[in-house]
Enzyme design. Structure first.
Site, PDB file in Angstrom:
ATOM      1  N   ASP A   1       1.099  -5.062   8.491  1.00 33.76           N
ATOM      2  CA  ASP A   1       0.002  -4.116   8.319  1.00 33.76           C
ATOM      3  C   ASP A   1      -1.277  -4.947   8.176  1.00 33.76           C
ATOM      4  O   ASP A   1      -1.413  -5.737   7.230  1.00 33.76           O
ATOM      5  CB  ASP A   1       0.260  -3.261   7.067  1.00 33.76           C
ATOM      6  CG  ASP A   1      -0.810  -2.193   6.872  1.00 33.76           C
ATOM      7  OD1 ASP A   1      -1.973  -2.432   7.257  1.00 33.76           O
ATOM      8  OD2 ASP A   1      -0.488  -1.130   6.310  1.00 33.76           O
TER       9      ASP A   1
ATOM     10  N   PHE B   1       0.842  -1.196   0.000  1.00 35.91           N
ATOM     11  CA  PHE B   1       0.000   0.000   0.000  1.00 35.91           C
ATOM     12  C   PHE B   1       0.887   1.261   0.000  1.00 35.91           C
ATOM     13  O   PHE B   1       1.940   1.273   0.645  1.00 35.91           O
ATOM     14  CB  PHE B   1      -0.886  -0.034   1.252  1.00 35.91           C
ATOM     15  CG  PHE B   1      -1.954   1.021   1.296  1.00 35.91           C
ATOM     16  CD1 PHE B   1      -3.114   0.890   0.551  1.00 35.91           C
ATOM     17  CD2 PHE B   1      -1.793   2.146   2.088  1.00 35.91           C
ATOM     18  CE1 PHE B   1      -4.100   1.867   0.590  1.00 35.91           C
ATOM     19  CE2 PHE B   1      -2.782   3.130   2.138  1.00 35.91           C
ATOM     20  CZ  PHE B   1      -3.936   2.984   1.384  1.00 35.91           C
TER      21      PHE B   1
ATOM     22  N   ARG C   1     -12.860  -3.028  -7.148  1.00 33.56           N
ATOM     23  CA  ARG C   1     -12.725  -3.779  -5.906  1.00 33.56           C
ATOM     24  C   ARG C   1     -14.079  -3.877  -5.215  1.00 33.56           C
ATOM     25  O   ARG C   1     -14.702  -2.862  -4.917  1.00 33.56           O
ATOM     26  CB  ARG C   1     -11.696  -3.082  -5.020  1.00 33.56           C
ATOM     27  CG  ARG C   1     -11.223  -3.915  -3.867  1.00 33.56           C
ATOM     28  CD  ARG C   1     -10.117  -3.228  -3.106  1.00 33.56           C
ATOM     29  NE  ARG C   1     -10.616  -2.071  -2.366  1.00 33.56           N
ATOM     30  CZ  ARG C   1      -9.900  -1.386  -1.486  1.00 33.56           C
ATOM     31  NH1 ARG C   1      -8.650  -1.717  -1.265  1.00 33.56           N
ATOM     32  NH2 ARG C   1     -10.416  -0.358  -0.857  1.00 33.56           N
TER      33      ARG C   1
ATOM     34  N   TYR D   1     -11.166   2.008  10.709  1.00 33.80           N
ATOM     35  CA  TYR D   1     -12.350   2.560  10.026  1.00 33.80           C
ATOM     36  C   TYR D   1     -12.801   1.689   8.864  1.00 33.80           C
ATOM     37  O   TYR D   1     -13.747   2.018   8.183  1.00 33.80           O
ATOM     38  CB  TYR D   1     -12.085   4.000   9.546  1.00 33.80           C
ATOM     39  CG  TYR D   1     -10.770   4.171   8.819  1.00 33.80           C
ATOM     40  CD1 TYR D   1     -10.644   3.799   7.484  1.00 33.80           C
ATOM     41  CD2 TYR D   1      -9.653   4.663   9.476  1.00 33.80           C
ATOM     42  CE1 TYR D   1      -9.443   3.922   6.824  1.00 33.80           C
ATOM     43  CE2 TYR D   1      -8.438   4.796   8.823  1.00 33.80           C
ATOM     44  CZ  TYR D   1      -8.344   4.422   7.495  1.00 33.80           C
ATOM     45  OH  TYR D   1      -7.142   4.527   6.856  1.00 33.80           O
ATOM     46  N   LYS D   2     -12.092   0.583   8.617  1.00 29.71           N
ATOM     47  CA  LYS D   2     -12.476  -0.318   7.519  1.00 29.71           C
ATOM     48  C   LYS D   2     -13.422  -1.374   8.088  1.00 29.71           C
ATOM     49  O   LYS D   2     -14.544  -1.059   8.439  1.00 29.71           O
ATOM     50  CB  LYS D   2     -11.224  -0.885   6.862  1.00 29.71           C
ATOM     51  CG  LYS D   2     -10.449   0.214   6.126  1.00 29.71           C
ATOM     52  CD  LYS D   2      -9.138  -0.222   5.527  1.00 29.71           C
ATOM     53  CE  LYS D   2      -8.477   0.961   4.814  1.00 29.71           C
ATOM     54  NZ  LYS D   2      -7.066   0.713   4.480  1.00 29.71           N
TER      55      LYS D   2
END
Ligand SMILES: *Cc1c(COP(=O)(O)O)cnc(C)c1O
Length: 417
Positions: free
Chosen positions: A206, A129, A380, A231-232
């Site tokens: 991560d 990422f 996605r 927050y995911k």
């Protein structure tokens, strides 16, 4: 074979987790057909709204500054311990809520480098990422370390053999994502950690795309450090703070670079020099974001109730359902399934590739199918087992089919970035 809406409705009827959908704030916008982006921003819990209200009115509004002593100061490690128990396979005292993932990554990588003084390399992969790559690059520039890049295939994820080939007696720390943000490929945490340790290095994981949706066993895997956002799949809300994990075996020597007063042994002692707090608290720097944690408390409680094994089972089943629909409807239209087809190797999203993915993504969002475009050509589809339904996915996939049919397939994207 044509997967039917009937079939989807039967899957929903048999879904043990379907009841949890009512715990979330209903989507009022009638234009939303499907929300398939819970892996970027999870939906809010009704309990989060109540908690926020109560926090503002009671804890902040009425208890005022006394609230720091009445629970706020210890909230980062209390939520951390619960998150560790419910979702991370971490014994108490090793997880704390703080900062953003980027800052937590910075702190843990710097701490790992300090624990491996004399070693010259940081290993990460080219498909990682952006923030992970940028933080690693930035640190290398500041400290004089060299970044050793693994040229991984973004669609199959970093392979254990590639890590084995990259690490050596020069490796200080390896920084990898547990689940690839593009393809959802899952890295083998236990095998990778063992290889890195055999070479004398340390690993920072991560967990942004695995926490809350896959079983993560940090202690059992022998992980050194881990970071992740909330927050995911953890539904903590926009900008809710991240968490970091430091394995207890490193606590005595753990030194992170942002030595603020909240990470000090005696916060209100106003001492001359910084003395780190014992254990995981020394990972903190400044005042914890109490408002930002309101949604997180509620969602970790829900996670404990629903249980990661059931959540994982539904994530797999939803992924299989997307792939079945894609094979029946979208592959003939020029799409490819870019995520691993094996349940074992796939996290909780499925990425479909198409040459016109970027413009198609805009059309889909305009039609109420909220997905993510991922550069260069990926759509996605995020599957949040506590909120996503099978019929919801069926409707979304039929909108994708219609949108792809009614546009020239090779039109390409309007812009590039
Ligand atoms: C979402 C995400 C992040 C986010 O980092 P922040 O600092 O919280 O913005 C980091 N790493 C990965 C792999 C992600 O998917």
């Amino acid at each position: 074979m044509n997967p039917t809406l009937d079939q989807a409705e039967r899957l929903d009827a048999d879904d043990e987790l379907a009841v949890y959908r009512d715990r979330f704030v209903p989507i009022e916008d009638p234009g939303v057909v499907a929300y398939l982006d819970g892996n970027s921003l999870g939906r809010p819990l009704l309990a989060a709204a109540e908690r926020l209200q109560d926090l503002v009115r009671h804890d902040w509004g009425s208890r005022l500054i006394r609230s720091w002593e009445e629970g706020w100061l210890t909230l980062p490690e209390r939520i951390g311990d619960e998150l560790g128990r419910v979702a991370l396979g971490a014994a108490p005292g090793q997880v704390i809520v703080a900062d953003s993932t980027s800052v937590c990554l910075y702190k843990t990588v710097r701490a790992a480098l300090a624990l491996r003084a004399g070693r010259t390399e940081i290993v990460t992969d080219t498909a990682n990422f952006p923030t992970d790559r940028f933080i690693v690059d930035g640190i290398a520039e500041q400290t004089g370390h060299t970044v050793k890049w693994i040229a991984s295939d973004p669609w199959s994820g970093v392979r254990t053999e590639e890590v084995a080939a990259a690490v050596s007696e020069r490796t200080a720390v390896v920084v990898l994502s547990h689940v690839d943000y593009r393809s959802a490929a899952i890295a083998d945490m236990t095998a990778v950690s063992r290889i890195v340790h055999d070479n004398g290095g340390l690993v920072v994981w991560d967990l942004c795309h695995s926490v809350g949706v896959l079983p993560v066993e940090l202690d059992a895997a022998g992980a050194d450090f881990a970071v992740g956002c909330t927050y995911k799949f953890l539904n903590g809300g926009p900008g809710s703070p991240a968490f970091l994990y430091v394995n207890a075996r490193h606590h005595n020597d753990f030194r992170q670079p942002i030595t603020g007063w909240i990470g000090a042994a005696d916060i209100f002692g106003m001492t001359d020099r910084f003395q780190p707090a014992p254990g995981i608290r020394s990972a903190l720097s400044g005042t914890p974001t109490i408002l930002g944690m309101a949604g997180l408390e509620a969602s970790v409680a829900l996670l404990a109730e629903a249980g990661i094994p059931r959540i994982r089972a539904k994530a797999r089943a939803l992924g299989r359902w997307v792939i079945e629909l894609a094979d029946a409807w979208l592959v003939p239209l020029g799409f490819t399934v870019a995520s691993p087809r094996s349940d074992e190797k796939r996290g909780a999203h499925v990425t479909l590739r198409h040459p016109a993915a970027e413009s198609l993504s805009r059309t889909l969002i305009d039609h109420g199918v909220i997905i993510d475009f991922r550069n260069p050509d990926g759509i996605r589809i995020g599957l949040s087992p506590l909120t996503t339904g099978y019929a919801e996915v069926w409707h979304a996939m039929s909108v994708i089919r219609e949108s792809a049919r009614t546009r020239p397939a090779a039109a390409g994207s309007g812009t590039s970035r």
